[in-house]
Enzyme design. Structure first.
Site, mmCIF file in Angstrom:
data_model
loop_
_atom_site.group_PDB
_atom_site.id
_atom_site.type_symbol
_atom_site.label_atom_id
_atom_site.label_comp_id
_atom_site.label_asym_id
_atom_site.label_seq_id
_atom_site.Cartn_x
_atom_site.Cartn_y
_atom_site.Cartn_z
ATOM 1 N N SER A 263 0.798 -1.217 0.000
ATOM 2 C CA SER A 263 0.000 0.000 0.000
ATOM 3 C C SER A 263 0.832 1.269 0.000
ATOM 4 C CB SER A 263 -0.911 0.013 1.236
ATOM 5 O OG SER A 263 -0.131 0.038 2.433
ATOM 6 N N CYS A 264 2.145 1.153 0.211
ATOM 7 C CA CYS A 264 2.967 2.356 0.401
ATOM 8 C C CYS A 264 3.900 2.665 -0.766
ATOM 9 C CB CYS A 264 3.779 2.230 1.687
ATOM 10 S SG CYS A 264 2.765 2.205 3.186
ATOM 11 N N PHE A 265 4.852 1.780 -1.031
ATOM 12 C CA PHE A 265 5.892 2.118 -2.001
ATOM 13 C C PHE A 265 5.333 2.503 -3.370
ATOM 14 C CE2 PHE A 265 9.772 -0.245 0.012
ATOM 15 C CZ PHE A 265 9.620 0.535 1.149
ATOM 16 N N ASP A 268 3.246 5.822 -3.028
ATOM 17 C CA ASP A 268 4.014 6.999 -2.616
ATOM 18 C C ASP A 268 4.981 7.457 -3.698
ATOM 19 O OD1 ASP A 268 2.627 6.767 -0.293
ATOM 20 O OD2 ASP A 268 4.324 6.200 0.975
#
Length: 421
Positions: A263-265, A268
């Protein structure tokens, strides 16, 4: 301290439970009554090892409600932990952030005592002092930093080890503009001995994005070098073991494979690309990071076709569907493009994951889901996509194995190919 948590997704659930463990009274707020019912009975609405136990242990300090106004009136600080999904162009969708800010502001209009609003959701630099401040001030009729506090406190959580990351952090970043908000955050983190960095709010927001973007860059760099090493018969792990000994470089995240997900890399990096592009500064390095990551999982299928040129009608086993071990999260999982490519080639797919099958079934209802990893080994070939520990215990003897995560046991007695080694 009395704290309200807006949003009970991954960040909110972990943050609230950990603040309760630190001795604070925590009120969880969400629009989904089912999630709140779970919290009230000591069950987490998301999967994270140890989180159920932490919630159950601290139920005497925890409450949950759909009433945002009630929660804010009864607490001293509110942490915004709502989602920031991606728009089609990679920028973040701020509708939930804006709605939360307006809801808080409406309560602050009537609240006389000081209240600090802390941005915990991941937002691009300038969001908290921009749209969040504006919505808060418009709804409350008050001025940030004078009549109420506003701060940024980014999270640095890894799924599967989030509780360790909270209680044993590398650093704590506090973006503040007024002394009372700084005091609130310093009080909450008073018992922590790690480095504590106090910055302006936009700096704190940028630290979060740059941290994730740099780690993603290390992964794509390792994969690009790994692809080259494979053509030369060089073990990429040995190369990066030597490179990582340089104190200036550090060995973390130099593990070649089929790329990053979660969900992040991915989200983002794309958000930072979008922000840079909007500023007229297209980020060439970050664009390449994404390009390498999108190509990398398809190399697994290309290697498979070296051994099985025609996949039509073949039964291909897939071990691992979650984007990483110890989570049921399939967001941006490398299994998604791999299985999509297998389906295009006409292969039948039999997949197994200890936790993520239910989520994955919503994306690929047509494939077969095995009840055990052993069933997958009966296929014409096996692809390893997630490095669950239980896959180390399997007997791969005589099997065709294409490994995307370097599971050493898979190379024993099998017809074996590693994606970068």
């Amino acid at each position: 301290m009395k704290i309200s948590i807006l949003g009970t997704g991954y960040v909110g659930a972990v943050t609230g439970a950990c603040f309760a463990e630190l001795g604070n009274d925590v009120v969880f707020v969400d629009i989904d009554p089912a999630k709140l019912d779970m919290i009230r009975t000591g069950r987490s609405p998301i999967f994270e090892p140890g989180l159920d136990e932490l919630l159950a242990k601290n139920l005497h300090r925890i409450s949950a409600t759909t009433d945002t106004a009630l929660a804010i009136r009864e607490t001293e600080a509110t942490f915004i932990c709502v989602g920031t999904p991606s728009n089609p162009d990679g920028s973040i969708d701020l509708q939930y952030i804006a709605a939360a800010s307006e809801a808080i502001g409406e309560v602050l209009r009537e609240k006389e005592s000081w209240h600090t609003v802390v941005m915990k959701s991941t937002v691009v630099s300038g969001t908290t002092t921009g749209i969040v401040r504006r919505r808060l001030e418009e709804a409350s009729g008050k001025e940030a930093f004078r009549d109420f506090g506003l701060a940024s406190n980014p999270e640095f959580l890894r799924e599967g080890s989030a509780l360790t990351d909270v209680f044993s952090p590398d650093r704590i970043v506090m973006g503040v503009e007024d002394p009372r908000s700084r005091e609130v955050l310093e009080t909450l983190y008073a018992t922590f001995t790690c480095p504590k960095l106090v910055t302006a709010i936009p700096v704190a927001e940028m630290i979060k994005y740059v941290s994730n973007a740099f780690l993603a860059t290390k992964i794509s760099f390792a994969n690009e070098i790994g692809n080259l090493c494979k053509t030369m018969g060089i073990d990429t792990a040995e190369v990066f073991a030597g490179v990582g000994l340089d104190a200036r470089i550090n060995p973390a995240f130099f593990r070649s494979g089929i790329g990053f997900g979660g969900s992040c890399f991915p989200k983002d990096v794309r958000a930072l690309i979008a922000q840079a592009g909007a500023a007229g500064l297209p980020p060439k390095i970050l664009q390449s990071v994404v390009a390498v990551n999108e190509e990398q999982p398809l190399r697994l299928v290309a290697l498979l076709k070296k051994h099985l040129p025609d996949l039509k009608g073949k039964r291909i086993g897939v071990l691992g569907l979650a984007f990483k071990p110890d989570t049921d999260d399939i967001r941006e999982s490398r299994a998604i493009p791999i299985i999509g490519e297998l389906r295009k080639e006409g292969a039948g797919v039999i997949a197994y994951d200890p936790l993520a099958i239910a989520h994955f079934r919503s994306l690929f209802p047509e494939i077969t889901y095995a009840s055990s990893a052993a069933e997958v080994l009966e296929c014409d070939a096996v692809l390893i996509i997630t490095e669950w520990k239980e896959f180390e215990a399997l007997d791969y003897t005589g099997k065709l194995v294409i490994d995307g995560r370097r599971v050493p046991k898979a190379a024993v007695g099998s017809i074996y190919e590693g994606v970068c080694w």
